[in-house]
Design an enzyme around this catalytic site. Structure first.
Site, mmCIF file in Angstrom:
data_model
loop_
_atom_site.group_PDB
_atom_site.id
_atom_site.type_symbol
_atom_site.label_atom_id
_atom_site.label_comp_id
_atom_site.label_asym_id
_atom_site.label_seq_id
_atom_site.Cartn_x
_atom_site.Cartn_y
_atom_site.Cartn_z
ATOM 1 C CE LYS A 102 -35.852 -13.488 40.345
ATOM 2 N NZ LYS A 102 -35.317 -12.655 41.428
HETATM 3 P P1 NAD Z 1 -33.498 -20.227 49.211
HETATM 4 O O1 NAD Z 1 -33.787 -21.261 48.194
HETATM 5 O O2 NAD Z 1 -32.112 -20.113 49.722
HETATM 6 O O3 NAD Z 1 -34.474 -20.406 50.475
HETATM 7 C C1 NAD Z 1 -35.863 -20.451 50.381
HETATM 8 C C2 NAD Z 1 -36.413 -20.844 51.747
HETATM 9 O O4 NAD Z 1 -37.827 -20.700 51.743
HETATM 10 C C3 NAD Z 1 -36.114 -22.278 52.150
HETATM 11 O O5 NAD Z 1 -35.808 -22.333 53.533
HETATM 12 C C4 NAD Z 1 -37.446 -22.991 51.903
HETATM 13 O O6 NAD Z 1 -37.626 -24.131 52.713
HETATM 14 C C5 NAD Z 1 -38.399 -21.890 52.280
HETATM 15 N N1 NAD Z 1 -39.735 -22.049 51.713
HETATM 16 C C6 NAD Z 1 -40.089 -22.440 50.477
HETATM 17 N N2 NAD Z 1 -41.427 -22.450 50.362
HETATM 18 C C7 NAD Z 1 -41.920 -22.061 51.563
HETATM 19 C C8 NAD Z 1 -43.210 -21.855 52.082
HETATM 20 N N3 NAD Z 1 -44.282 -22.063 51.328
HETATM 21 N N4 NAD Z 1 -43.332 -21.424 53.358
HETATM 22 C C9 NAD Z 1 -42.237 -21.202 54.119
HETATM 23 N N5 NAD Z 1 -41.001 -21.364 53.693
HETATM 24 C C10 NAD Z 1 -40.830 -21.791 52.431
HETATM 25 O O7 NAD Z 1 -34.006 -18.857 48.568
HETATM 26 P P2 NAD Z 1 -33.537 -17.377 48.937
HETATM 27 O O8 NAD Z 1 -32.453 -16.993 47.996
HETATM 28 O O9 NAD Z 1 -33.357 -17.266 50.406
HETATM 29 O O10 NAD Z 1 -34.825 -16.539 48.481
HETATM 30 C C11 NAD Z 1 -35.955 -16.343 49.329
HETATM 31 C C12 NAD Z 1 -36.740 -15.144 48.856
HETATM 32 O O11 NAD Z 1 -35.891 -14.002 48.818
HETATM 33 C C13 NAD Z 1 -37.312 -15.260 47.438
HETATM 34 O O12 NAD Z 1 -38.529 -14.533 47.374
HETATM 35 C C14 NAD Z 1 -36.270 -14.565 46.579
HETATM 36 O O13 NAD Z 1 -36.794 -14.103 45.348
HETATM 37 C C15 NAD Z 1 -35.910 -13.423 47.504
HETATM 38 N N6 NAD Z 1 -34.615 -12.784 47.242
HETATM 39 C C16 NAD Z 1 -33.454 -13.498 47.266
HETATM 40 C C17 NAD Z 1 -32.251 -12.841 47.040
HETATM 41 C C18 NAD Z 1 -30.926 -13.543 47.140
HETATM 42 O O14 NAD Z 1 -29.895 -12.852 47.077
HETATM 43 N N7 NAD Z 1 -30.862 -14.852 47.318
HETATM 44 C C19 NAD Z 1 -32.249 -11.473 46.742
HETATM 45 C C20 NAD Z 1 -33.443 -10.778 46.734
HETATM 46 C C21 NAD Z 1 -34.623 -11.447 46.991
#
Ligand code: NAD
Length: 411
Positions: A102
């Site tokens: 990561k």
């Molecule tokens: P992103 O940046 O697209 O979205 C993050 C969202 O979370 C935003 O809407 C933001 O406003 C919100 N957020 C941030 N802090 C917050 C809080 N304290 N309370 C509520 N909402 C909050 O990110 P993403 O890619 O959607 O990733 C979200 C999660 O999913 C992370 O834990 C990431 O590691 C995990 N993830 C993402 C992927 C991927 O393919 N993008 C894959 C596996 C896991």
């Protein structure tokens, strides 16, 4: 407890069900390699700011390191270590030939312009370039990074090696060798496991669903779940949440968020806090934001019968125990959100073979692989009477240790 403490605690507690020498527990508790970098970026106002970034490589016994890159003010070494370790388990649980890594940069992308983000990304790529590559370590998007950021990483890396190298990152734009279906893959996988998990507890994906986080994972999960008949009763982002017991329209919500910067104040819905969202009356809860959201202070108040961890690390170990005792079926992050890395793997295969698949082929393969992994892990959890996180950890750790032993990486 920081995220790394949680990751180690999860590993330790799964070891009760693992039959390997304890020295492997010690080896796997620490990443194989950690790179911390500092680099200057010229901001639009002429000022120079020095940023700190990380790339942590946890384990590569099963293949090249794989894992996303996060841009967030809270990024620190312990968070990146935890996320890297979870990637090792995630790639092993869905049985794809990768290890876990990561990366991240401590910054606030919301306060930066696009040219500033481009300069930051290009500098960061140069700094980590000695340890990434299509057969070494392949980054992907994570919180506040997207296909555009991946395009900048790919172009910088390609300039350094002297030829176009699409296989160095996944989650790229389609025009640069990205895979159809990658943007929605994490959410599609999460919704598929939500559908299967709901049936097990005699609920249905057509019930009430609440989603924390409305970014790539959360918003696409809402859209896909609605297509399968779900009623999206509540969603939230970093500014707060909205609730309507009769259901919200996910596409209109996305338009509203794009226009106003948040889901709050959505017409026809009641504003709620992120804390209220987690405890709202619903059948399925999909936390899709940050770590540590479900903890011993709120786990008992959760009304959902199924929790599908779209985010990485949203539940603390104390909350895991409470939820298991309360009969909540929790599908852990390393399985629930593995759709992203599965389709990243498909993207990498397409890049290396220069042979591209249709969106239908990608989605079908994704659904097949994640359903198989879900039922394998559920069956083990039932037969051993353990929660699904522990079952998933047992399967992953066994696969990783077996590879280490066969490769002669014994202590
Ligand atoms: P992103 O940046 O697209 O979205 C993050 C969202 O979370 C935003 O809407 C933001 O406003 C919100 N957020 C941030 N802090 C917050 C809080 N304290 N309370 C509520 N909402 C909050 O990110 P993403 O890619 O959607 O990733 C979200 C999660 O999913 C992370 O834990 C990431 O590691 C995990 N993830 C993402 C992927 C991927 O393919 N993008 C894959 C596996 C896991």
């Amino acid at each position: 407890m920081n995220a790394y403490d949680i990751a180690i605690e999860q590993l330790k507690s799964s070891w009760k069900h693992i039959d390997h020498d304890k020295s492997y527990l010690e080896i796997l508790s620490k990443p194989k390699r950690e790179l911390q970098v500092s680099f200057p970026v010229k901001m639009n106002n002429g000022e120079v700011k020095v940023f700190t970034g990380y790339r942590v490589q946890h384990n590569d016994a099963r293949g090249p390191y794989k894992g996303g890159i996060r841009y967030h003010p809270n990024v620190d070494l312990n968070e990146v270590r935890a996320l890297a370790m979870w990637m090792t388990w995630k790639t092993a649980v869905v049985n794809i030939p990768y290890g876990g890594a990561k990366g991240g940069v401590t910054c606030n992308p919301k306060e930066m312009s696009k040219p500033e983000l481009e300069r930051l990304t290009k500098k960061f790529t140069i700094m980590i370039s000695p340890i990434i590559g299509p057969y070494v370590d392949i980054p992907a998007p994570d919180v506040y990074t997207d296909a555009q950021v991946m395009a900048w990483i790919m172009s910088t890396y390609s300039q350094l090696v002297g030829h176009q190298e699409p296989g160095v990152v996944t989650g790229k734009p389609i025009a640069l060798g990205g895979s159809l279906g990658r943007t929605t893959a994490t959410s599609r996988g999460a919704v598929i496991v939500a559908k299967e998990a709901a049936k097990i507890v005699r609920k249905s994906i057509k019930g009430a669903v609440a989603i924390q986080g409305y970014g790539n994972v959360g918003a696409n999960a809402a859209i896909i779940a609605k297509e399968l008949g779900a009623k999206i009763v509540a969603v939230s982002d970093s500014k707060g949440g909205v609730y309507n017991e009769n259901g919200l329209n996910p596409l209109k919500l996305l338009e509203h968020k794009e226009k106003t910067g948040s889901v709050i104040n959505f017409p026809g819905a009641k504003n709620i806090t992120n804390e209220e969202l987690l405890e709202i009356k619903c059948d399925i809860l999909i936390p899709s934001a940050m770590e540590g959201q479900i903890h011993k202070g709120n786990a008992n108040n959760i009304q959902a019968k199924v929790i599908v961890e779209g985010a990485n690390g949203p539940t603390t170990p104390e909350a895991d125990k409470i939820l298991f005792d309360n009969g909540v079926l929790l599908v852990p992050d390393i399985l629930a959100n593995s759709g992203g890395v599965l389709v990243s793997y498909f993207e990498w295969l397409q890049n290396l073979s220069r042979n591209y698949w249709s969106e239908d082929e990608v989605n079908k393969m994704l659904v097949k692989r994640i359903r198989e992994a879900f039922f394998d892990i559920y069956t083990i959890s039932k037969s051993k009477d353990i929660d699904m996180r522990t079952a998933a950890m047992v399967v992953s750790v066994n696969r990783v240790v077996e590879a280490m032993k066969l490769a002669g990486e014994s202590p």
